[in-house]
Design an enzyme around this catalytic site. Structure first.
Site, mmCIF file in Angstrom:
data_model
loop_
_atom_site.group_PDB
_atom_site.id
_atom_site.type_symbol
_atom_site.label_atom_id
_atom_site.label_comp_id
_atom_site.label_asym_id
_atom_site.label_seq_id
_atom_site.Cartn_x
_atom_site.Cartn_y
_atom_site.Cartn_z
ATOM 1 N N SER A 3 -9.757 -0.440 7.138
ATOM 2 C CA SER A 3 -9.145 -0.445 5.814
ATOM 3 C C SER A 3 -8.462 -1.752 5.449
ATOM 4 O O SER A 3 -8.240 -2.024 4.273
ATOM 5 C CB SER A 3 -8.119 0.693 5.721
ATOM 6 O OG SER A 3 -8.746 1.938 5.877
ATOM 7 N N LYS B 14 0.844 -1.193 0.000
ATOM 8 C CA LYS B 14 0.000 0.000 0.000
ATOM 9 C C LYS B 14 0.880 1.244 0.000
ATOM 10 O O LYS B 14 1.882 1.309 0.730
ATOM 11 C CB LYS B 14 -0.901 -0.034 1.232
ATOM 12 C CG LYS B 14 -1.929 1.084 1.311
ATOM 13 C CD LYS B 14 -2.827 0.878 2.528
ATOM 14 C CE LYS B 14 -3.883 1.964 2.649
ATOM 15 N NZ LYS B 14 -4.757 1.728 3.837
ATOM 16 N N SER C 246 -9.476 1.610 2.949
ATOM 17 C CA SER C 246 -8.646 2.393 2.043
ATOM 18 C C SER C 246 -7.583 1.566 1.332
ATOM 19 O O SER C 246 -6.954 2.036 0.382
ATOM 20 C CB SER C 246 -7.965 3.532 2.813
ATOM 21 O OG SER C 246 -7.062 3.024 3.794
#
Length: 530
Positions: free
Chosen positions: A125, A27, A101
């Site tokens: 997330s 990420k 996210s």
């Protein structure tokens, strides 16, 4: 594709290790040396000199970084659409959201572009996108995986997470990350396993959950019940109140503390929805943050009282699967709904394992197993009951949490009358063992009969079992051990020494010698005990 921010042509990671050759996606709020970290905002980008510890650990174990993944900007969102690099769509139906996210990380695993992926989790997330993409997401206890090298969202609650297609692989990756230096040390008094017949709490009411998704959740509850769990219902009110407090209250001030000054200095750089959330937090007075944190502690006390003697809480991971268009029409409302069953987790210092649980209509459906802080192994065990994965013999917390070995020979063997004492202590069965050929086995005249194992000349190999438990649990076990039983060292067939049951020589000599059978089970089968 919109799942990637940076693709890597080559990675010179280790060629050996427990994760050798596995493709790792990261990420893009987590540092990878030499690759820009943007946190979903090009103007924020910087190039780190070092990997974040979580990335470094996975690469040292042989994982190969294949790229940095898209996300809701500054990890602010649960939808996967708040990015200048484009919305990340669902892996199967492009009109639907991926969840966020950690959107790109989850989709990279779901599409097979990566074997494992690093995400982060503050409000869900690392779990929402796992559920919507039909994969596993492990959200550890806050602080047991270092967040160094991670762009903070809410520093007090941020966690590094892992995505994988199945629980066993996610567990392997977590073990590698957990072996490094944590931000928060493991205590010496934790449970290392779920009991054989766990108690699982579920909410009496499931607001915001679509009816078809409710049916899917009920199937998961039925699965656990069929596999030996006792199901109890608890009040969701304190959990859901805390979930609302994360964004509707003053706790969002931590997001301003993380990147607010950057957004103020670069008013056109941020996604409008993200900027609105973070800028609004600048006006929150300090006394409101103090008040809301006190309220959070009150809610946590109520929630833990409601959880009571239950081993874990089971809840849907996401309540629905909206389209990208629905999010665009109501970006705040839809995002808030998505966090109904995730937001409270980190605020209450819970660990969580999100696993796929079939489908709800055309969407993947997932559930989350929540456990108390540092009971990550308990959550993992119960999550395994819901999946097709084999039992995890050595769950990832054992790579870091302190543990002790205990070898048992008789009434504490699996299936024997005192096994429950070890389960009460949170002990984990770790397989059969055999002693060096230097011991005698006798049966003491007790109720139930107990073995006396003593080292002596002319001894034989004796079969037993190894259990793992926390240091504090072993101490409690020893303190409650009745005479003439005692704990001491025993030599195993491989020459290693382990803590094990023993007995003083006088008591052993008064017992019935069973050495010819080579173990308690064989003696039981021959009718020699009792």
């Amino acid at each position: 594709m919109s799942i990637w921010i940076h693709r890597c042509a080559e990675d010179t990671g280790a060629t050996t290790g427990t994760l050798a050759g596995l493709r790792l996606a990261v990420k893009d709020n987590v540092d990878v040396a030499g690759i820009p970290t943007t946190a979903g905002c090009p103007d924020y980008a910087y190039v780190p000199d070092h990997d974040a510890p979580a990335v470094a650990a996975l690469r040292a174990a042989g994982a190969v970084v294949v790229g940095k993944t898209n996300l809701d900007q500054f990890a602010t969102g649960l939808v996967g659409t708040r990015s200048p690099y484009g919305a990340v769509p669902d892996s199967r139906r492009p009109a639907f959201i991926s969840g966020g996210s950690s959107s790109g990380s989850a989709v990279a695993v779901a599409t097979g572009a990566a074997d494992i992926a690093i995400g982060t989790d503050t409000a869900g997330s690392g779990r929402i996108p796992a559920a919507l993409q039909g994969i596993v997401g492990i959200k550890p206890t806050v602080g047991v995986i270092s967040t160094e090298g991670v762009v903070p969202a809410c520093r007090s609650y941020d966690c590094v997470t892992i995505f994988a297609a199945d629980l066993a692989l996610a567990d392997r990756a977590m073990a590698v990350m957990a072996a490094g230096a944590p931000d928060r040390p493991w205590p010496g008094d934790i449970r290392l396993a779920a009991p054989p017949r766990p108690t699982v709490a579920v909410f009496t009411d499931l607001p915001e959950l679509d009816p078809v998704w409710r049916e899917a959740f009920d199937r998961s509850v039925d699965t656990l019940r069929a596999r030996g769990a006792t199901i109890v219902e608890i009040d969701p009110a304190p959990f859901l109140a805390a979930a609302r407090l994360l964004y509707d209250g003053a706790l969002v001030a931590e997001r301003y503390a993380a990147v607010g000054e950057f957004i103020d200095a670069h008013p056109d750089a941020a996604d409008p929805t993200v900027a609105g959330i973070i800028r609004a937090a600048a006006a929150i007075p300090a006394h409101r943050l103090v008040t809301d944190r006190a309220e959070l502690e009150r809610l946590r006390a109520r929630a833990m009282a409601a959880l009571g003697d239950a081993d874990v809480l089971l809840a849907p991971t996401a309540p629905t699967h909206p389209t990208i268009a629905q999010v665009a029409a109501d970006p705040i409302g839809v995002n808030s709904r998505m966090g109904t069953y995730t937001n409270f987790c980190n605020l209450f210092d819970l660990c969580a394992v999100a696993v796929p649980a079939g489908t709800a209509g055309e969407s993947f459906f997932g559930v989350t197993v929540f456990a108390r802080p540092f009971e990550d192994a308990v959550a993992l065990d119960i999550a395994a009951l819901l999946t097709a994965d084999a039992e995890i013999a050595r769950p990832w917390p054992l790579a870091a949490a302190p543990s002790c070995e205990l070898v048992v020979f008789g009434a504490h063997l699996r299936g024997q009358p005192l096994e429950h004492q070890l389960h009460t202590l949170g002990a984990r069965w770790s397989g059969p063992v055999t002693t060096a050929p230097a011991y005698r086995l006798a049966a003491l005249d007790t109720t139930p009969p107990k073995p006396a194992v003593t080292r002596c000349a002319g001894g034989v190999p004796i079969e037993g079992e190894r259990w793992l438990l926390s240091p504090a649990a072993l101490g409690r076990f020893l303190a409650e051990l009745p005479a003439p039983m005692q704990l001491g060292s025993v030599e195993l067939a491989d020459g290693s020494l382990c803590t094990a049951f023993g007995c003083d020589g006088e008591a052993a000599a008064a017992g019935k010698d069973l050495s010819e059978y080579g173990g308690w089970r064989a003696a039981l089968a021959a009718g020699a005990v009792g």
